[in-house]
Write a protein that holds these residues in place. Sequence first.
Motif: not given
Length: 271
Positions: A50, A53, A56, A67, A70
């Motif tokens: 997270i 990433h 993200f 978004h 993801h």
Amino acid sequence: MKNQKIPDHIADDDGLFGRFKIALSEALAVSMDESEWKKFAVRYGLRDRIIGHERFIRSLQWGDADHEGHVLDLIEQLSYSNVPAFLDLVERPNVKRALKRKDPEIFDIWQHDVDPVVTALSHSLGEVAAVSSVIDLKTHIERIEKALPDDPYLAVGATKDLLEAAMRTILTNRGHTDVRKLHFPELTSTCFNELGLSPQTPPASKGEGHIRKISSNARKMIETANELRNLTGTGHGHVVGTEEELSVEDASLVASNGLILAAWILKKAAP
């Protein structure tokens, strides 16, 4: 946490589970802010997935269209690799509110475990052409299904209402008037007499005699369901918390038998 695992009736249905994960990702995309995602990542060891990433957090910060995608990727991964983390997201109050807005039906399916016997019988009942031509049982069936397993008292009350609706409809369709004034025992007697199932009517054969015995027991079951509803169910001035104890298993027995009996008398009444 309410749910300790993904409910079987969702996990075992790929189409339903897929629909749930999409609705959940949509709900998370509008209800989780950057701080919540970072705390979640730290708690479940998902820093790299997270915080680290590439897109993200950045897509969330900039409100980018990717978004939600993801989030869906993360949900798909957690659903099989980290179920506790998956359930943590589902059970968050802000997420549940968003999920309910996004897809009320899938939210209700997640919230309520299904009774397999009642569900099977209700589906079978809904498919009987002779029954559907007499009365639409959908509303009553949905009330019974939604009541179990969380509210056995409501399930019994809904079953009594189902049987009452079936008998009143039969009598009305056969020309009886003021059937709403009949109390449940009188309603049951009148309906069974109308269908030629009265114990006072001599059977035409030995076989019919045995059927009469079965119908007599069926009538007792209907009347007992009403008595149980009066004893344990909602209404009748019961003080909350003082009702007779009623188990989910017993309520399921009443509900499943109620569905069978409703189908039986309605098919008897069909032209």
